[in-house]
Design a protein around this motif. Structure first.
Motif, PDB file in Angstrom:
ATOM      1  N   GLU A 216      -1.800  -1.785  11.942  1.00  0.00           N
ATOM      2  CA  GLU A 216      -0.964  -2.575  10.742  1.00  0.00           C
ATOM      3  C   GLU A 216       0.320  -3.013  11.539  1.00  0.00           C
ATOM      4  O   GLU A 216       0.787  -4.254  11.345  1.00  0.00           O
ATOM      5  CB  GLU A 216      -0.916  -1.808   9.739  1.00  0.00           C
ATOM      6  CG  GLU A 216       0.232  -2.563   8.633  1.00  0.00           C
ATOM      7  CD  GLU A 216       0.506  -1.864   7.387  1.00  0.00           C
ATOM      8  OE1 GLU A 216       1.317  -2.329   6.680  1.00  0.00           O
ATOM      9  OE2 GLU A 216       0.274  -0.610   7.413  1.00  0.00           O
ATOM     10  N   ARG A 217       0.845  -2.417  12.135  1.00  0.00           N
ATOM     11  CA  ARG A 217       2.146  -2.683  12.787  1.00  0.00           C
ATOM     12  C   ARG A 217       2.049  -3.860  13.764  1.00  0.00           C
ATOM     13  O   ARG A 217       2.613  -4.732  13.866  1.00  0.00           O
ATOM     14  CB  ARG A 217       2.847  -1.636  13.207  1.00  0.00           C
ATOM     15  CG  ARG A 217       3.494  -0.630  12.463  1.00  0.00           C
ATOM     16  CD  ARG A 217       4.143   0.485  13.051  1.00  0.00           C
ATOM     17  NE  ARG A 217       4.731   0.287  14.317  1.00  0.00           N
ATOM     18  CZ  ARG A 217       4.524   1.238  15.259  1.00  0.00           C
ATOM     19  NH1 ARG A 217       3.955   2.498  15.012  1.00  0.00           N
ATOM     20  NH2 ARG A 217       4.783   1.132  16.545  1.00  0.00           N
ATOM     21  N   ALA A 218       0.820  -3.669  14.604  1.00  0.00           N
ATOM     22  CA  ALA A 218       0.536  -4.624  15.660  1.00  0.00           C
ATOM     23  C   ALA A 218       0.251  -5.999  15.255  1.00  0.00           C
ATOM     24  O   ALA A 218       0.698  -6.957  15.492  1.00  0.00           O
ATOM     25  CB  ALA A 218      -0.758  -4.128  16.385  1.00  0.00           C
TER      26      ALA A 218
ATOM     27  N   SER B 285       1.723 -12.489  20.343  1.00  0.00           N
ATOM     28  CA  SER B 285       0.868 -11.421  21.022  1.00  0.00           C
ATOM     29  C   SER B 285       1.870 -10.276  21.146  1.00  0.00           C
ATOM     30  O   SER B 285       2.881 -10.348  21.321  1.00  0.00           O
ATOM     31  CB  SER B 285       0.400 -11.787  22.295  1.00  0.00           C
ATOM     32  OG  SER B 285      -0.164 -10.733  23.026  1.00  0.00           O
ATOM     33  N   VAL B 286       1.001  -9.051  21.005  1.00  0.00           N
ATOM     34  CA  VAL B 286       1.833  -7.999  20.989  1.00  0.00           C
ATOM     35  C   VAL B 286       1.030  -6.771  21.593  1.00  0.00           C
ATOM     36  O   VAL B 286      -0.261  -6.825  21.514  1.00  0.00           O
ATOM     37  CB  VAL B 286       2.481  -7.245  19.718  1.00  0.00           C
ATOM     38  CG1 VAL B 286       1.353  -6.934  18.791  1.00  0.00           C
ATOM     39  CG2 VAL B 286       3.127  -6.209  19.816  1.00  0.00           C
ATOM     40  N   VAL B 287       1.469  -5.914  22.452  1.00  0.00           N
ATOM     41  CA  VAL B 287       0.735  -4.906  23.028  1.00  0.00           C
ATOM     42  C   VAL B 287       1.410  -3.637  22.543  1.00  0.00           C
ATOM     43  O   VAL B 287       2.537  -3.319  22.814  1.00  0.00           O
ATOM     44  CB  VAL B 287       0.797  -4.912  24.695  1.00  0.00           C
ATOM     45  CG1 VAL B 287       0.172  -3.477  25.320  1.00  0.00           C
ATOM     46  CG2 VAL B 287       0.037  -6.275  25.125  1.00  0.00           C
ATOM     47  N   ILE B 288       0.580  -2.656  21.870  1.00  0.00           N
ATOM     48  CA  ILE B 288       1.228  -1.435  21.217  1.00  0.00           C
ATOM     49  C   ILE B 288       0.314  -0.289  21.730  1.00  0.00           C
ATOM     50  O   ILE B 288      -0.929  -0.444  21.898  1.00  0.00           O
ATOM     51  CB  ILE B 288       1.215  -1.697  19.636  1.00  0.00           C
ATOM     52  CG1 ILE B 288       2.001  -0.719  18.780  1.00  0.00           C
ATOM     53  CG2 ILE B 288      -0.204  -1.864  19.198  1.00  0.00           C
ATOM     54  CD1 ILE B 288       2.569  -1.108  17.834  1.00  0.00           C
ATOM     55  N   SER B 289       1.155   0.702  21.693  1.00  0.00           N
ATOM     56  CA  SER B 289       0.248   1.998  22.452  1.00  0.00           C
ATOM     57  C   SER B 289       0.659   3.072  21.339  1.00  0.00           C
ATOM     58  O   SER B 289       1.593   2.963  20.558  1.00  0.00           O
ATOM     59  CB  SER B 289       0.825   2.205  23.730  1.00  0.00           C
ATOM     60  OG  SER B 289       1.744   2.902  23.684  1.00  0.00           O
ATOM     61  N   SER B 290      -0.431   4.071  21.293  1.00  0.00           N
ATOM     62  CA  SER B 290      -0.204   5.161  20.440  1.00  0.00           C
ATOM     63  C   SER B 290       0.829   6.313  21.242  1.00  0.00           C
ATOM     64  O   SER B 290       0.765   6.419  22.412  1.00  0.00           O
ATOM     65  CB  SER B 290      -1.487   5.861  20.065  1.00  0.00           C
ATOM     66  OG  SER B 290      -1.315   6.947  19.189  1.00  0.00           O
ATOM     67  N   ASP B 291       1.280   7.179  20.241  1.00  0.00           N
ATOM     68  CA  ASP B 291       2.087   8.308  20.878  1.00  0.00           C
ATOM     69  C   ASP B 291       1.145   9.394  21.203  1.00  0.00           C
ATOM     70  O   ASP B 291      -0.080   9.360  20.519  1.00  0.00           O
ATOM     71  CB  ASP B 291       3.230   8.768  20.137  1.00  0.00           C
ATOM     72  CG  ASP B 291       2.932   8.962  18.766  1.00  0.00           C
ATOM     73  OD1 ASP B 291       2.016  10.061  18.586  1.00  0.00           O
ATOM     74  OD2 ASP B 291       3.448   8.365  17.947  1.00  0.00           O
ATOM     75  N   HIS B 292       1.497  10.323  21.753  1.00  0.00           N
ATOM     76  CA  HIS B 292       0.581  11.499  22.137  1.00  0.00           C
ATOM     77  C   HIS B 292       0.070  12.098  20.904  1.00  0.00           C
ATOM     78  O   HIS B 292      -1.056  12.773  20.873  1.00  0.00           O
ATOM     79  CB  HIS B 292       1.290  12.486  23.314  1.00  0.00           C
ATOM     80  CG  HIS B 292       1.115  11.785  24.671  1.00  0.00           C
ATOM     81  ND1 HIS B 292       0.107  11.573  25.394  1.00  0.00           N
ATOM     82  CD2 HIS B 292       2.372  11.215  25.560  1.00  0.00           C
ATOM     83  CE1 HIS B 292       0.262  10.859  26.455  1.00  0.00           C
ATOM     84  NE2 HIS B 292       1.747  10.832  26.413  1.00  0.00           N
TER      85      HIS B 292
END
Length: 162
Positions: A99-101, A68-75
């Motif tokens: 894709e990275r997630a 599992s991974v939690v990923i967020s976008s930059d501004h």
């Protein structure tokens, strides 16, 4: 004086967006490099979405593995995606994020399978969940499947009991 105020009002947000672009790209490149390196190390753990193992395989013990991974976008990506929502079309900045997630989640799944002595994972599935936040989108990607281990190999608990 008015021009100075206008310059600060426009310049500061643009400078912060530019800084977000630069830092975001650097971090994204580092993450991709890490992913490629770990993918090479775990190339021996095969992952398939097929439901059943090949018939020629010896009897196997099975266990559930997940990554599992939690990923967020930059501004910056969020800003560009907002513009894209106005005009329509593919949101490529989010595509690379997802894709990275997915790749990271599969790597974590493979790492767990490897720790358990498995060389094959079948029934790979993905689940995604949007995590509510203020402004910056966050996503969780969960990869899970069934790890197959040779029935002859002793488990870590059996080795500890011996």
């Amino acid at each position: 004086m008015v021009w100075l105020d206008l310059g600060l009002q426009l310049g500061l947000p643009l400078a912060l967006l530019l800084l977000g672009l630069i830092v975001g790209r650097i971090l994204e490149k580092r993450h991709y490099a890490s992913i490629r390196l770990r993918e090479k190390k775990l190339a021996g753990v095969l992952v398939f979405s097929t439901r059943w193992p090949p018939e020629v395989m010896a009897p196997q013990r099975t266990t559930l593995v997940a990554g599992s991974v939690v990923i967020s976008s930059d501004h910056f990506k969020t800003f560009v995606a907002g513009l894209r929502n106005i005009f329509g079309g593919n949101v490529r900045s989010y595509e690379t994020l997802m894709e990275r997630a997915r790749r990271e989640a599969v790597l974590r799944l493979k790492e767990e399978a490897h720790r358990q002595g498995a060389k094959l994972v079948i029934g790979l599935r993905f689940e995604t969940t949007q995590i509510a936040g203020r402004g910056t989108p966050c996503m969780e990607v969960l990869a899970y499947g069934t790890a197959l281990k040779s029935a002859a190999a002793p488990t870590s608990s059996a080795r500890a009991a011996a």
